[in-house]
Design a protein around this motif. Sequence first.
Motif, PDB file in Angstrom:
ATOM      1  N   UNK A 171       4.064  15.135 -10.494  1.00  0.00           N
ATOM      2  CA  UNK A 171       4.563  15.353 -11.857  1.00  0.00           C
ATOM      3  C   UNK A 171       3.514  16.047 -12.707  1.00  0.00           C
ATOM      4  N   UNK A 172       2.265  15.633 -12.588  1.00  0.00           N
ATOM      5  CA  UNK A 172       1.193  16.259 -13.360  1.00  0.00           C
ATOM      6  C   UNK A 172       1.020  17.724 -12.967  1.00  0.00           C
ATOM      7  N   UNK A 173       1.095  18.016 -11.683  1.00  0.00           N
ATOM      8  CA  UNK A 173       0.975  19.403 -11.240  1.00  0.00           C
ATOM      9  C   UNK A 173       2.126  20.252 -11.790  1.00  0.00           C
ATOM     10  N   UNK A 174       3.333  19.712 -11.745  1.00  0.00           N
ATOM     11  CA  UNK A 174       4.496  20.436 -12.246  1.00  0.00           C
ATOM     12  C   UNK A 174       4.371  20.701 -13.740  1.00  0.00           C
ATOM     13  N   UNK A 194       0.837  -1.204   0.000  1.00  0.00           N
ATOM     14  CA  UNK A 194       0.000   0.000   0.000  1.00  0.00           C
ATOM     15  C   UNK A 194       0.870   1.252   0.000  1.00  0.00           C
ATOM     16  N   UNK A 195       1.958   1.252   0.764  1.00  0.00           N
ATOM     17  CA  UNK A 195       2.872   2.396   0.779  1.00  0.00           C
ATOM     18  C   UNK A 195       3.496   2.614  -0.592  1.00  0.00           C
ATOM     19  N   UNK A 196       3.856   1.530  -1.277  1.00  0.00           N
ATOM     20  CA  UNK A 196       4.437   1.651  -2.611  1.00  0.00           C
ATOM     21  C   UNK A 196       3.429   2.239  -3.595  1.00  0.00           C
ATOM     22  N   UNK A 197       2.176   1.796  -3.516  1.00  0.00           N
ATOM     23  CA  UNK A 197       1.139   2.302  -4.416  1.00  0.00           C
ATOM     24  C   UNK A 197       0.881   3.780  -4.137  1.00  0.00           C
ATOM     25  N   UNK A 198       0.813   4.147  -2.868  1.00  0.00           N
ATOM     26  CA  UNK A 198       0.581   5.546  -2.505  1.00  0.00           C
ATOM     27  C   UNK A 198       1.757   6.412  -2.954  1.00  0.00           C
ATOM     28  N   UNK A 199       2.968   5.908  -2.825  1.00  0.00           N
ATOM     29  CA  UNK A 199       4.147   6.666  -3.240  1.00  0.00           C
ATOM     30  C   UNK A 199       4.136   6.907  -4.745  1.00  0.00           C
ATOM     31  N   UNK A 200       3.783   5.898  -5.518  1.00  0.00           N
ATOM     32  CA  UNK A 200       3.713   6.054  -6.968  1.00  0.00           C
ATOM     33  C   UNK A 200       2.615   7.051  -7.334  1.00  0.00           C
ATOM     34  N   UNK A 201       1.467   6.953  -6.675  1.00  0.00           N
ATOM     35  CA  UNK A 201       0.364   7.886  -6.948  1.00  0.00           C
ATOM     36  C   UNK A 201       0.769   9.316  -6.600  1.00  0.00           C
ATOM     37  N   UNK A 202       1.500   9.494  -5.503  1.00  0.00           N
ATOM     38  CA  UNK A 202       1.948  10.833  -5.115  1.00  0.00           C
ATOM     39  C   UNK A 202       2.907  11.408  -6.155  1.00  0.00           C
ATOM     40  N   UNK A 203       3.861  10.609  -6.603  1.00  0.00           N
ATOM     41  CA  UNK A 203       4.819  11.101  -7.598  1.00  0.00           C
ATOM     42  C   UNK A 203       4.123  11.402  -8.923  1.00  0.00           C
ATOM     43  N   UNK A 204       3.147  10.590  -9.291  1.00  0.00           N
ATOM     44  CA  UNK A 204       2.390  10.841 -10.513  1.00  0.00           C
ATOM     45  C   UNK A 204       1.620  12.159 -10.401  1.00  0.00           C
ATOM     46  N   UNK A 205       0.989  12.383  -9.266  1.00  0.00           N
ATOM     47  CA  UNK A 205       0.231  13.611  -9.057  1.00  0.00           C
ATOM     48  C   UNK A 205       1.156  14.827  -9.043  1.00  0.00           C
TER      49      UNK A 205
END
Length: 96
Positions: free
Chosen positions: A39-42, A26-37
């Motif tokens: 990156x999209x904001x940037x 779950x931590x790995x999935x949340x970490x990937x989702x955070x980095x994806x979000x």
Amino acid sequence: MHSVGLVVFAVGLIHEMGSLYARYAADEIIQVAFHNSATMEWLCIWINFIFNLIFFLVLIILVSLSRSSVDPSLAGLAATYILNINVLQALVIWNL
């Protein structure tokens, strides 16, 4: 009697390891989702910045041209259309 205790211990250990793995996954999935979000904001910020810069440069060019080369009413109309496209672009970027 020892074998029953060992089985209970092994079942408890397997259960604990499974919950640790689930938390790790779950931590790995949340970490990937955070980095994806992030990156999209940037990317949204940079796309918006570049579009605003282009809008500014076009306005500077339109203002600096003489009246004989560009009709002022057409320059105003072009600026209005560019501003409208800029607003629509910002709405699309920040709502997707």
